[in-house]
Design a protein around this motif. Structure first.
Motif, mmCIF file in Angstrom:
data_model
loop_
_atom_site.group_PDB
_atom_site.id
_atom_site.type_symbol
_atom_site.label_atom_id
_atom_site.label_comp_id
_atom_site.label_asym_id
_atom_site.label_seq_id
_atom_site.Cartn_x
_atom_site.Cartn_y
_atom_site.Cartn_z
ATOM 1 N N LEU A 26 0.832 -1.207 0.000
ATOM 2 C CA LEU A 26 0.000 0.000 0.000
ATOM 3 C C LEU A 26 0.866 1.257 0.000
ATOM 4 O O LEU A 26 1.824 1.356 0.776
ATOM 5 N N ILE A 27 0.520 2.198 -0.845
ATOM 6 C CA ILE A 27 1.249 3.469 -0.919
ATOM 7 C C ILE A 27 1.016 4.247 0.366
ATOM 8 O O ILE A 27 -0.117 4.368 0.840
ATOM 9 N N GLY A 28 2.094 4.752 0.949
ATOM 10 C CA GLY A 28 1.998 5.540 2.173
ATOM 11 C C GLY A 28 2.042 4.724 3.446
ATOM 12 O O GLY A 28 1.925 5.264 4.536
ATOM 13 N N VAL A 29 2.221 3.401 3.318
ATOM 14 C CA VAL A 29 2.292 2.514 4.484
ATOM 15 C C VAL A 29 3.673 1.869 4.500
ATOM 16 O O VAL A 29 4.149 1.381 3.474
ATOM 17 N N SER A 30 4.313 1.860 5.671
ATOM 18 C CA SER A 30 5.656 1.293 5.776
ATOM 19 C C SER A 30 5.889 0.691 7.159
ATOM 20 O O SER A 30 5.069 0.841 8.063
ATOM 21 N N ASN A 46 1.015 7.753 6.377
ATOM 22 C CA ASN A 46 1.137 9.192 6.126
ATOM 23 C C ASN A 46 -0.095 10.002 6.487
ATOM 24 O O ASN A 46 0.017 11.160 6.858
ATOM 25 N N SER A 47 -1.293 9.427 6.325
ATOM 26 C CA SER A 47 -2.509 10.196 6.579
ATOM 27 C C SER A 47 -3.645 9.273 7.017
ATOM 28 O O SER A 47 -3.527 8.052 6.952
ATOM 29 N N GLU A 48 -4.747 9.871 7.428
ATOM 30 C CA GLU A 48 -5.913 9.094 7.845
ATOM 31 C C GLU A 48 -6.438 8.223 6.701
ATOM 32 O O GLU A 48 -7.006 7.164 6.938
ATOM 33 N N VAL A 54 -5.676 0.625 5.343
ATOM 34 C CA VAL A 54 -5.098 -0.528 6.043
ATOM 35 C C VAL A 54 -6.202 -1.326 6.727
ATOM 36 O O VAL A 54 -6.263 -2.562 6.606
ATOM 37 N N LYS A 55 -7.092 -0.656 7.438
ATOM 38 C CA LYS A 55 -8.184 -1.351 8.137
ATOM 39 C C LYS A 55 -9.061 -2.110 7.144
ATOM 40 O O LYS A 55 -9.433 -3.263 7.385
ATOM 41 N N LYS A 56 -9.368 -1.480 6.018
ATOM 42 C CA LYS A 56 -10.193 -2.116 4.995
ATOM 43 C C LYS A 56 -9.482 -3.337 4.413
ATOM 44 O O LYS A 56 -10.079 -4.399 4.254
ATOM 45 N N ARG A 57 -8.196 -3.193 4.119
ATOM 46 C CA ARG A 57 -7.425 -4.299 3.534
ATOM 47 C C ARG A 57 -7.321 -5.469 4.502
ATOM 48 O O ARG A 57 -7.449 -6.638 4.098
ATOM 49 N N LEU A 58 -7.077 -5.186 5.766
ATOM 50 C CA LEU A 58 -7.012 -6.254 6.767
ATOM 51 C C LEU A 58 -8.334 -7.016 6.816
ATOM 52 O O LEU A 58 -8.356 -8.240 6.857
ATOM 53 N N SER A 59 -9.435 -6.291 6.803
ATOM 54 C CA SER A 59 -10.751 -6.920 6.832
ATOM 55 C C SER A 59 -10.982 -7.770 5.589
ATOM 56 O O SER A 59 -11.494 -8.893 5.669
ATOM 57 N N GLU A 60 -10.566 -7.263 4.421
ATOM 58 C CA GLU A 60 -10.698 -8.014 3.174
ATOM 59 C C GLU A 60 -9.893 -9.311 3.206
ATOM 60 O O GLU A 60 -10.288 -10.314 2.617
ATOM 61 N N LEU A 61 -8.759 -9.288 3.884
ATOM 62 C CA LEU A 61 -7.904 -10.470 3.995
ATOM 63 C C LEU A 61 -8.428 -11.473 5.023
ATOM 64 O O LEU A 61 -7.928 -12.587 5.120
ATOM 65 N N GLY A 62 -9.418 -11.052 5.828
ATOM 66 C CA GLY A 62 -9.983 -11.931 6.848
ATOM 67 C C GLY A 62 -9.520 -11.621 8.254
ATOM 68 O O GLY A 62 -9.680 -12.441 9.154
ATOM 69 N N TYR A 63 -8.953 -10.428 8.451
ATOM 70 C CA TYR A 63 -8.437 -10.028 9.763
ATOM 71 C C TYR A 63 -9.075 -8.714 10.215
ATOM 72 O O TYR A 63 -8.418 -7.673 10.259
#
Length: 90
Positions: A26-30, A46-48, A54-63
């Motif tokens: 993800l761009i802006g995540v490190s 970097n920003s909200e 990140v929260k959305k992606r984690l949920s999509e992955l099952g977490y």
């Protein structure tokens, strides 16, 4: 900025590998790290907007986050993510 999120369905190093791999794309995540003992994901962003992504992606992955709905389909996704993480583990 930094954040630590408590997540559900974290089972093993395979899960952690998938999470680190996917969030690092993800761009802006490190600086993504996962603590299996505490069910936490730590990362810089970097920003909200990135935090929400990140929260959305984690949920999509099952977490999903602790406190969010965790229906059977999410749990099933986490098993798939776990298996993929185990296969891709270095």
């Amino acid at each position: 900025m930094e954040s630590t999120l408590k997540i559900q369905n974290l089972k093993c190093g395979g899960c952690a590998n998938t999470i680190v791999t996917q969030l690092s794309k993800l761009i802006g995540v490190s600086m993504v790290t996962v603590n299996n003992d505490t069910d936490e994901v730590h990362f810089n962003y970097n920003s909200e907007t990135e935090l929400k992504t990140v929260k959305k992606r984690l949920s999509e992955l099952g977490y999903p986050m602790i406190g969010e709905a965790n229906p059977l389909p999410k749990k099933a996704k986490s098993f798939v993510s776990c298996a993929i993480g185990r296969l891709n583990k270095k």
